[in-house]
Design a protein around this motif. Structure first.
Motif, mmCIF file in Angstrom:
data_model
loop_
_atom_site.group_PDB
_atom_site.id
_atom_site.type_symbol
_atom_site.label_atom_id
_atom_site.label_comp_id
_atom_site.label_asym_id
_atom_site.label_seq_id
_atom_site.Cartn_x
_atom_site.Cartn_y
_atom_site.Cartn_z
ATOM 1 N N PRO A 138 29.496 24.185 28.028
ATOM 2 C CA PRO A 138 30.304 25.116 28.830
ATOM 3 C C PRO A 138 29.725 26.521 28.925
ATOM 4 O O PRO A 138 29.973 27.225 29.910
ATOM 5 C CB PRO A 138 31.655 25.125 28.095
ATOM 6 C CG PRO A 138 31.691 23.837 27.343
ATOM 7 C CD PRO A 138 30.285 23.558 26.942
ATOM 8 N N ALA A 139 28.944 26.941 27.941
ATOM 9 C CA ALA A 139 28.442 28.314 27.921
ATOM 10 C C ALA A 139 27.089 28.469 28.608
ATOM 11 O O ALA A 139 26.542 29.582 28.647
ATOM 12 C CB ALA A 139 28.331 28.811 26.476
ATOM 13 N N ILE A 140 26.550 27.386 29.160
ATOM 14 C CA ILE A 140 25.199 27.455 29.718
ATOM 15 C C ILE A 140 25.160 28.343 30.955
ATOM 16 O O ILE A 140 26.099 28.384 31.755
ATOM 17 C CB ILE A 140 24.688 26.035 30.055
ATOM 18 C CG1 ILE A 140 23.177 26.073 30.329
ATOM 19 C CG2 ILE A 140 25.434 25.452 31.258
ATOM 20 C CD1 ILE A 140 22.557 24.696 30.429
ATOM 21 N N GLU A 141 24.084 29.100 31.101
ATOM 22 C CA GLU A 141 23.873 29.925 32.286
ATOM 23 C C GLU A 141 23.119 29.101 33.323
ATOM 24 O O GLU A 141 22.230 28.305 32.980
ATOM 25 C CB GLU A 141 23.075 31.183 31.935
ATOM 26 C CG GLU A 141 22.932 32.159 33.081
ATOM 27 C CD GLU A 141 22.217 33.437 32.662
ATOM 28 O OE1 GLU A 141 21.870 34.229 33.563
ATOM 29 O OE2 GLU A 141 22.004 33.632 31.458
ATOM 30 N N VAL A 142 23.481 29.296 34.599
ATOM 31 C CA VAL A 142 22.923 28.466 35.658
ATOM 32 C C VAL A 142 22.298 29.348 36.736
ATOM 33 O O VAL A 142 22.884 30.353 37.148
ATOM 34 C CB VAL A 142 24.005 27.567 36.300
ATOM 35 C CG1 VAL A 142 23.426 26.757 37.450
ATOM 36 C CG2 VAL A 142 24.616 26.640 35.252
ATOM 37 N N VAL A 143 21.094 28.951 37.182
ATOM 38 C CA VAL A 143 20.406 29.603 38.295
ATOM 39 C C VAL A 143 20.085 28.522 39.317
ATOM 40 O O VAL A 143 19.509 27.484 38.977
ATOM 41 C CB VAL A 143 19.111 30.306 37.843
ATOM 42 C CG1 VAL A 143 18.376 30.898 39.043
ATOM 43 C CG2 VAL A 143 19.422 31.393 36.821
ATOM 44 N N VAL A 144 20.450 28.766 40.592
ATOM 45 C CA VAL A 144 20.323 27.742 41.634
ATOM 46 C C VAL A 144 19.533 28.293 42.809
ATOM 47 O O VAL A 144 19.669 29.459 43.175
ATOM 48 C CB VAL A 144 21.720 27.282 42.136
ATOM 49 C CG1 VAL A 144 21.591 26.099 43.081
ATOM 50 C CG2 VAL A 144 22.607 26.923 40.966
ATOM 51 N N VAL B 294 14.932 21.861 36.651
ATOM 52 C CA VAL B 294 15.066 20.679 37.503
ATOM 53 C C VAL B 294 14.208 20.862 38.750
ATOM 54 O O VAL B 294 14.455 21.757 39.557
ATOM 55 C CB VAL B 294 16.539 20.454 37.906
ATOM 56 C CG1 VAL B 294 16.643 19.244 38.837
ATOM 57 C CG2 VAL B 294 17.399 20.250 36.677
ATOM 58 N N GLY B 295 13.193 20.037 38.885
ATOM 59 C CA GLY B 295 12.299 20.116 40.042
ATOM 60 C C GLY B 295 11.008 20.821 39.682
ATOM 61 O O GLY B 295 11.030 21.937 39.162
ATOM 62 N N ARG C 33 19.851 15.057 57.235
ATOM 63 C CA ARG C 33 20.414 15.099 55.884
ATOM 64 C C ARG C 33 19.817 16.216 55.036
ATOM 65 O O ARG C 33 20.264 16.443 53.913
ATOM 66 C CB ARG C 33 20.180 13.750 55.180
ATOM 67 C CG ARG C 33 20.986 12.611 55.750
ATOM 68 C CD ARG C 33 20.627 11.300 55.074
ATOM 69 N NE ARG C 33 20.774 11.363 53.617
ATOM 70 C CZ ARG C 33 21.918 11.173 52.972
ATOM 71 N NH1 ARG C 33 23.011 10.915 53.667
ATOM 72 N NH2 ARG C 33 21.987 11.227 51.661
ATOM 73 N N GLY C 34 18.805 16.908 55.565
ATOM 74 C CA GLY C 34 18.188 18.000 54.821
ATOM 75 C C GLY C 34 17.371 17.549 53.627
ATOM 76 O O GLY C 34 17.215 18.298 52.654
ATOM 77 N N THR D 109 15.295 22.519 43.022
ATOM 78 C CA THR D 109 15.193 21.548 44.117
ATOM 79 C C THR D 109 15.887 22.105 45.358
ATOM 80 O O THR D 109 16.781 22.951 45.247
ATOM 81 C CB THR D 109 15.854 20.218 43.713
ATOM 82 O OG1 THR D 109 17.203 20.474 43.303
ATOM 83 C CG2 THR D 109 15.098 19.570 42.570
ATOM 84 N N PRO D 110 15.521 21.619 46.572
ATOM 85 C CA PRO D 110 16.055 22.215 47.798
ATOM 86 C C PRO D 110 17.475 21.797 48.165
ATOM 87 O O PRO D 110 18.075 22.384 49.047
ATOM 88 C CB PRO D 110 15.069 21.732 48.876
ATOM 89 C CG PRO D 110 14.498 20.477 48.332
ATOM 90 C CD PRO D 110 14.447 20.651 46.861
ATOM 91 N N ASP D 111 18.036 20.795 47.488
ATOM 92 C CA ASP D 111 19.356 20.291 47.843
ATOM 93 C C ASP D 111 20.414 20.981 46.988
ATOM 94 O O ASP D 111 20.666 20.604 45.841
ATOM 95 C CB ASP D 111 19.409 18.772 47.635
ATOM 96 C CG ASP D 111 20.692 18.161 48.185
ATOM 97 O OD1 ASP D 111 21.598 18.929 48.557
ATOM 98 O OD2 ASP D 111 20.776 16.918 48.243
ATOM 99 N N ALA D 112 21.051 22.005 47.554
ATOM 100 C CA ALA D 112 22.044 22.773 46.800
ATOM 101 C C ALA D 112 23.302 21.967 46.528
ATOM 102 O O ALA D 112 24.007 22.221 45.544
ATOM 103 C CB ALA D 112 22.401 24.044 47.561
#
Length: 572
Positions: free
Chosen positions: A518-524, A434-435, A139-140, A500-503
């Motif tokens: 809606p305007a938030i910037e996201v880094v994953v 997060v994480g 399950r990773g 966190t490691p779970d994309a």
């Protein structure tokens, strides 16, 4: 042939049939390990035809357990183990007590006697580390918070079973059994208990103090030779050697010895290489573990005692699971963590077989109980993957139809809400991180250095408590739950950083964040090109892959150093 080939025939038959049945199971959308178990039944003594050497298969399976636990240790640091101690230690002890009580009651009803019923209950209380690791890796989530809790829980269970295996022989006469061969007359229970605790404590101290310094240096010395085979040999020899020495000198299980060897190697910068190069051996020998379990199983017990088999499976897969889920929820962890830990423990394995064998040797465990344990192990192992796949549907179903489940997720938890003392400046235009693992901690350090405001969302309650002690705004919970991001004030945030490691779980977080902001910037953070492509195609945010980021950073450094030299040569 003029020489004995029982080892070769056992390996050849085991691997060959495991490949065939595993392939069939995979084509039928079942876990391959179901095929491995069936292969063991086919070459076992309970079925006609070729019979492999059960003793040799068991020893080969022990090597598989050692190598698998080595891999766990290479991914599970001492800090990870200590980080979950507040839930793993009391949770494991209470869950063992509950499961043992259920097994003891059923065994006594069936006429196993007090001693046999106690051993029977203990056999049903401890889960298989091999099965757990396979399920978490598939399950990773092995390195996730839920994975660390489950592995830490099982490490505590293993320690408890080590104590049980040492204490059972001197207690056997009191429980209606016979004294162990070679037992010293007059040796008190308290003396045995003290000696056992002293040995286990000595082993742990030796590994943490000496092994932590020796193993990283050993890997460094061997790596300097430039020989890949020597490096692999060093890793395997260290794991098997420490496992054997720990069992002989400290009465610690092979699995626990190899686990600590892996944890000490993790302190080396070569730990990832050690994990990668030992992986093929771990996979091969773990297959033999499942084959050996199948060889011990007598299918006739399913025909002769079907109701008892169902009761045993119910205790393992329902009783233990519900007890573990209730305990994790009692520690105020989210429902996803509770269901993951519950599914992880819904099977029995290697320690159950060892304990049942010792119980029979001491005259405590009847043969019928031994057959029921093997039947329960085989069925629960085969069905364990089904439970893992049911986690998310069950969680969604409970949220939709159970008022109690919704109340549990919305209960009054001081760590699930930001303290009222948090300055309003932290709750507008901030970064929601997060994480707070290895990656998240480094991101936070950079944000601190540049005085950028941020709020942490983290599942590990102990880490949240530590952050709050340092006056860092933090909220406890699973960020896939919208309530957690709402508490982190995602609606006013300037950026969401998912470390966190779970994309795939990150997709749920991003959807919640975009709905509220809606305007938030996201880094994953992502681990593979496939995960990165999925997030990029859906336009969910900017993705960073570890190896790509490292290559880009190294490339930039190379260019910055080489361009002046190239310009100087062109000028000449």
């Amino acid at each position: 042939m003029p020489h004995d080939v029982s080892l070769i025939s056992t390996i050849a038959a085991g691997f060959g049939l495991a490949l065939i049945f595993g392939f069939i199971a995979a084509r039928l959308k079942m876990p391959p390990l179901v095929g491995y178990l069936l292969a063991g039944i086919v070459i076992g003594p309970a079925t006609p035809g070729f019979v492999a050497d059960v003793g040799l298969a068991g020893q080969l399976a022990e090597i598989g357990v050692m190598l698998l636990m080595l891999g766990v240790g290479l991914h599970f640091s001492v800090a990870d183990l200590l980080a979950v101690r507040r839930i793993a230690i009391p949770g494991a002890v209470l869950q063992i007590a509950v499961a043992t009580a259920m097994g003891l009651g059923v065994g006594y009803w069936w006429g196993f006697g007090l001693g046999g019923s106690l051993v029977f209950g203990l056999c049903l209380s401890v889960a298989s580390t091999v099965v757990l690791l396979r399920a978490l890796e598939a399950r990773g989530v092995l390195e996730s918070m839920n994975g660390r809790i489950a592995v830490g829980w099982l490490v505590v269970e293993d320690l408890v079973m080590v104590l049980v295996l040492v204490l059972l022989p001197p207690l056997a006469p009191l429980l209606g059994g016979q004294a162990a061969q070679g037992a010293e007359a007059g040796q008190s229970l308290w003396a045995t208990l003290g000696l056992t605790l002293a040995k286990v404590a000595a082993f742990i101290v030796l590994m943490l103090v000496v092994g932590r310094r020796v193993f990283p240096k050993l890997l460094w010395w061997v790596a300097k030779t430039g020989s890949r085979e020597l490096f692999t040999l060093c890793v395997v020899a260290a794991a098997v050697g420490v496992a054997f020495a720990s069992a002989k000198l400290f009465d610690v299980s092979f699995a626990l010895g190899a686990f600590f060897a892996g944890m000490m190697m993790r302190e080396s910068e070569f730990s990832h290489r050690a994990a990668d190069e030992s992986l093929p051996l771990r996979d091969a020998f773990s297959v033999l573990f499942f084959v050996s379990v199948g060889m011990l199983f007598d299918p006739m017990v399913l025909v002769q005692e079907p109701l008892r088999v169902l009761v045993v499976v119910a205790i393992i897969m329902i009783g233990k699971t519900l007890a573990a889920v209730a305990l994790v929820l009692a520690f105020r962890y989210p429902m996803n963590s509770a269901l993951t830990v519950g599914a992880s423990l819904a099977q029995i394995g290697e320690f159950s077989f060892i304990l049942a064998g010792l119980g029979m040797a001491l005259g405590l465990m009847p043969e019928a109980g031994h057959h029921l344990i093997l039947a329960g192990a085989l069925i629960s192992i085969a069905l364990n993957a089904v439970l893992f796949r049911a986690i998310e549907p069950v969680q969604d179903w409970l949220r939709e139809r159970s008022p109690l489940a919704r109340r549990l997720e919305q209960r009054d938890d001081p760590l699930a809400e930001l303290p009222t003392s948090v300055h309003p400046a932290f709750l507008s235009g901030q970064v929601v991180l997060v994480g707070y693992g290895r990656v998240g901690r480094r991101i936070a350090q950079q944000l601190d250095a540049q005085q950028v405001r941020y709020v942490v969302a983290e599942q590990n309650r102990e880490r949240v408590e530590e952050l709050r002690e340092r006056n860092v705004p933090a909220v406890s919970g699973d960020a896939t739950d919208p309530a957690v991001l709402i508490q982190a004030h995602i609606a006013q945030a300037g950026m969401l950083v998912v470390a966190t490691p779970d994309a795939f779980a990150a997709r749920q977080m991003i959807q919640t964040a975009r709905t509220l902001n809606p305007a938030i910037e996201v880094v994953v953070r992502a681990h593979s090109d496939d995960e990165a492509a999925l997030i990029t195609q859906e336009g969910l945010g900017t993705v960073f892959i570890g190896e790509h980021t490292l290559a880009a950073t190294m490339g930039s450094h190379v260019l910055s150093r080489m361009r002046p030299a190239e310009a100087a040569r062109d000028g000449h």
